[in-house]
Design an enzyme around this catalytic site. Structure first.
Site, PDB file in Angstrom:
ATOM      1  N   GLU B  90       8.238  -7.156  -3.846  1.00 36.69           N
ATOM      2  CA  GLU B  90       7.928  -6.732  -5.218  1.00 36.69           C
ATOM      3  C   GLU B  90       9.017  -7.130  -6.203  1.00 36.69           C
ATOM      4  O   GLU B  90       8.725  -7.640  -7.279  1.00 36.69           O
ATOM      5  CB  GLU B  90       7.751  -5.211  -5.297  1.00 36.69           C
ATOM      6  N   HIS B 159       2.103   7.546  -1.825  1.00 36.70           N
ATOM      7  CA  HIS B 159       1.097   6.667  -2.409  1.00 36.70           C
ATOM      8  C   HIS B 159       0.348   7.324  -3.541  1.00 36.70           C
ATOM      9  O   HIS B 159      -0.692   6.846  -3.934  1.00 36.70           O
ATOM     10  CB  HIS B 159       0.071   6.262  -1.332  1.00 36.70           C
TER      11      HIS B 159
END
Lengths: 499, 367
Positions: B90, B159
């Site tokens: 990322e 998450h």
């Protein structure tokens, strides 16, 4: 502290007392550890005819099948004492005895030795590692030496390095007089890396740097006046005073920053290189061969983003050169204390790109390596990792008391000052006279003085500048209480930043 | 109001039928319907075909057709140079996209969920959001960071976080939160065309929901303005502000309140930064009561900012304290019943509205 050991005089600098400190005695000045098979065979074509000997891989004969492992063994090898500056042309150490190029290459069973005269094998047939200095020395011994640079190039390099040095010295003065403030990181001692690489670039090529970016900006072409004004926080600065010392940007010169976070510039540089490839492939600008250089330090080489980008750059074969300015210290953290394998150039082949180590105190060597690395990128062959062994003469920043570094180490590198080295080279090879060089020194002093005067006289940013440039599209400030976009209100910038 | 009811009924019946065709345009009813997923896909498709500089980058966006199938079909159409499958890096690829944006390309970076954007947050904030300012306008960054945000179903603490408040506090960024398909299409197109960094927070649970869309929305030049909220339901008694999934909850709450004689006005914020304070304040001045609904953590959340804004600008108009409905101040639990307690439900909004209207005994926030 490693790096020494290539002269008997400096053997004391190797740390005999502390066995825990790894003795990196020597990284050869030019060692290409490559895992690309074709480099073994094709070492000749890319090189200029000035060099009869290619200075890439030093893999012993028969290594083609096991290129990776021998790449490592060659690397281990290269930690033999290999004097970096032994020639009279480019170094300033007393001449040392060492490796004649004709000796046999011995495998990695050899142990590391410190100031030994053990020879690094330079096996010419299969592609050899040759220090540029070695070749130059050889060249010197011929009757008509071919020099590495012409007079114009030499003077250009000299002027650029002197500009960098004089500018940084002036920054220190101005800081202590209170005209400059915040964090200022000076580049004294590392000029050879900036000059050696950036002077080979075109205007459309990009450079991404760290917080130690003044000299990268100057080498890339940003006027000294603009940089000094930026440091003073004036509106005539290259970023109108909004960036500061650590955030130099120039669209015109393609200087993409100036980043304070370690490792932050590396992905940005990789993205700039990606754009070059994208323009060629998708936007069909077929001749787009812009190269990007990413400059960063030894501490950054332990950061995740560095590895992420080595991977992606090699994966997508991006036109980028990763230039490590290994000055052995990350503020007060020695490179050897923080890195499991301090030989940074070895990290290149792990990702599928060549890794080169070069003496970063010698602008000519850096320039030669840079030519090849930039050439590779321009031809579309992919990225290169270049580790430049260099040193910063001052502390990490002007706020750093610089107490942790050994004075003997500092003295050692001070003796290898790149500007003095180049001066010596130019005068000894009759490329320039002392008078010409002094004239350049004087000219640069005037340029820097002028920059300071200009910056002093420039105005500070007006209050309305506070809210400018937050967005390219200022509608991003949203809608005001009257239902219209705030930016349409002419009095918008007169308020405070609170919206 | 009737429109809302109709939309809801159609929505429910469509969910039951749920054709497999990717774009729902084959209904013979007068109103066309589109899932949020198709809305996003069509917006990406149209913007990529209109401008060659737009490219998509992220994990699984190419061959996998998108982790949530948002980028379905794009690899086949535009090729691997424009739809890039990245390694799991990322920070690396967000930074690469920023570098590309410095040179004028228009990357759309997909984060598989915005939780993973925390690995890249240095680039979103420091090299994207701040660059235009640091360089005094020389380096603008026309980049879009998009992906699902907030809680899904049973995915656990790492998450499920909502990042609206985090990104919205940073100057230099624009933060958008679509709710319906119209929002998704219009705002994503606006984001891609925008010359500034935009954080585009979608919601995984909304991807499959279908909304009716007019022909204007389906037009390829359709675009919504950034910074303008939408009043989904006009009302008189209490204002409920919400974004993303909570808009749906707020609309349902409004219907329940309707039966109790409370006429709620529901504002779909659409844009968290810049926040449409003007619309919110105008609404509060009309209704005199405010409920803010969001999914994220309560402290320093979007509701806190809206409350502060209203207190600063419309204090005299408030007849009741501002009620904040937010997620529970706990990392998201896994167990289904606990998860239900940790995320605001329709009943919480209803109760808060009644409290604001002094129709019930004040309770500490149950969620």
């Amino acid at each position: 502290m490693g790096r020494m050991g290539f002269s008997p005089k400096h053997a004391c600098l190797t740390d005999e007392k502390d066995p825990n400190r790894q003795k990196i005695t020597n990284l050869t000045s030019c060692l290409l550890v490559s895992c690309q098979l074709n480099l073994h065979c094709e070492v000749r074509p890319p090189f200029s005819s000035k060099f009869p000997l290619p200075f890439f891989p030093s893999l012993p004969i028969g290594t083609k099948a096991t290129k990776m492992s021998t790449a490592f063994s060659a690397a281990n090898f290269s930690t033999q004492s290999f004097p970096l500056n032994h020639t009279s042309t480019t170094s300033h150490d007393s001449p040392l005895v060492f490796a004649k190029p004709t000796s046999q290459f011995l495998r990695s069973t050899r142990k590391l030795r410190l100031s030994s005269s053990s020879k690094l094998n330079l096996n010419r047939r299969s592609g050899t590692v040759v220090a540029v200095s070695d070749v130059v020395k050889q060249k010197k011994s011929k009757s008509t030496p071919t020099l590495l640079i012409t007079k114009e190039e030499g003077l250009e390099l000299y002027e650029d390095m002197v500009l960098g040095r004089a500018f940084e010295d002036m920054c220190a003065q101005m800081y202590y007089r209170g005209k400059m403030f915040g964090f200022v990181h000076l580049y004294n001692g590392q000029e050879a890396v900036s000059t050696g690489f950036i002077k080979l670039l075109k205007q459309q090529d990009s450079v991404v740097s760290t917080y130690r970016d003044h000299v990268h900006a100057l080498s890339k072409g940003v006027p000294a006046r603009a940089v000094m004004s930026e440091l003073f926080g004036k509106t005539t600065g290259c970023c109108r005073g909004q960036g500061g010392s650590m955030h130099m940007f120039s669209r015109e010169h393609n200087l993409l920053g100036g980043f304070a976070f370690i490792g932050e510039g590396i992905p940005v540089a990789t993205g700039a290189a990606f754009t070059s490839k994208y323009k060629r492939e998708v936007l069909k600008e077929a001749d787009c061969d812009h190269v990007t250089l990413a400059f960063f330090g030894d501490g950054t080489c332990n950061n995740g983003q560095f590895f992420e980008c080595l991977n992606m750059a090699a994966l997508w074969k991006l036109p980028i050169v990763f230039v490590v300015e290994n000055n052995l210290w990350a503020i007060g953290m020695s490179h050897l204390r923080s890195t499991s394998d301090p030989q940074i150039y070895k990290k290149g082949p792990a990702f599928g790109m060549p890794g080169i180590h070069v003496d970063g105190m010698d602008v000519l060597k850096v320039r030669e390596v840079a030519k090849e690395a930039i050439g590779r990128a321009r031809r579309g062959e992919g990225p290169t990792l270049v580790e430049c062994e260099t040193y910063r003469f001052r502390g990490h920043s002007l706020a750093d008391p610089d107490e942790l570094r050994d004075p003997a180490e500092k003295a050692h590198y001070a003796a290898r000052d790149p500007i003095t080295a180049l001066k010596k080279y130019l005068t000894e090879n009759n490329l320039a006279s002392d008078a010409e060089l002094k004239a350049i020194d004087k000219k640069i002093d005037e340029v820097v003085e002028d920059a300071v005067e200009f910056a002093d006289e420039s105005p500070v940013p007006p209050r309305s500048q506070l809210l400018e440039n937050v967005f390219a599209d200022p509608k991003g400030f949203g809608i005001g209480p009257d239902g219209r976009y705030r930016c349409e209100d002419p009095k918008f910038t007169e308020g405070t930043a609170h919206v | 109001m009737l429109g809302v009811v109709r939309k809801k009924m159609l929505g429910q019946s469509l969910l039951k039928i749920r054709p497999a065709v990717s774009v729902l345009r084959s209904y013979s009813s007068s109103a066309k319907h589109m899932t949020v997923r198709d809305a996003l896909n069509s917006a990406l498709d149209e913007e990529m075909s209109a401008d060659q500089k737009v490219f998509l980058m992220g994990e699984e966006v190419g061959e996998y057709q998108g982790a949530y199938k948002i980028s379905k079909g794009l690899l086949e159409k535009y090729g691997p140079e424009r739809v890039l499958d990245t390694p799991i890096t990322e920070a690396g690829f967000a930074g690469i996209a920023v570098g590309a944006a410095y040179h004028g390309l228009k990357p759309v970076v997909e984060f598989m969920t915005f939780n993973f954007s925390m690995q890249a947050i240095d680039h979103i904030i420091n090299s994207a959001a701040k660059s235009n300012y640091m360089s005094a306008g020389q380096m603008s960054v026309p980049i879009v960071f998009r992906g699902p945000n907030g809680a899904a179903a049973g995915v656990g603490a790492q998450h499920s976080q909502c990042y609206a408040a985090w990104y919205a506090s940073c100057p230099g960024l624009k933060v958008l939160t679509p709710y319906s398909s119209e929002d998704a299409r219009g705002l994503l197109k606006a984001a891609i065309r925008d010359p500034d960094p935009v954080v585009f927070l979608e919601n995984e649970l909304l991807y499959g929901e279908s909304f009716s869309v007019s022909d204007e929305v389906l037009d390829s030049s359709f675009c919504l303005p950034i910074g303008k909220a939408k009043i989904e339901r006009v009302g008189r008694d209490v204002t409920i502000t919400a974004f993303s999934k909570m808009v749906g909850h707020a609309l349902k709450a409004a219907e329940i309140l309707e039966k109790d004689g409370i006429d709620a006005e529901v504002i779909n914020l659409r844009s968290i930064r810049p926040l449409d304070r003007s619309t919110i304040n105008a609404s509060v001045r009309k209704t005199n009561r405010l409920i803010t609904a969001e999914e994220g953590f309560p402290q320093h959340g979007v509701g806190a900012e809206i409350c502060a804004s209203v207190v600063e600008e419309s204090f005299a108009y408030l007849d009741a304290p501002v009620e904040r409905i937010a997620g529970a101040d706990v990392p998201m639990p896994y167990a289904a019943n606990l998860e239900r307690l940790a995320v605001p439900q329709v009943e919480d909004i209803v109760r808060a509205a009644k409290r604001a209207c002094y129709r019930s005994v004040p309770l500490a926030a149950a969620a």
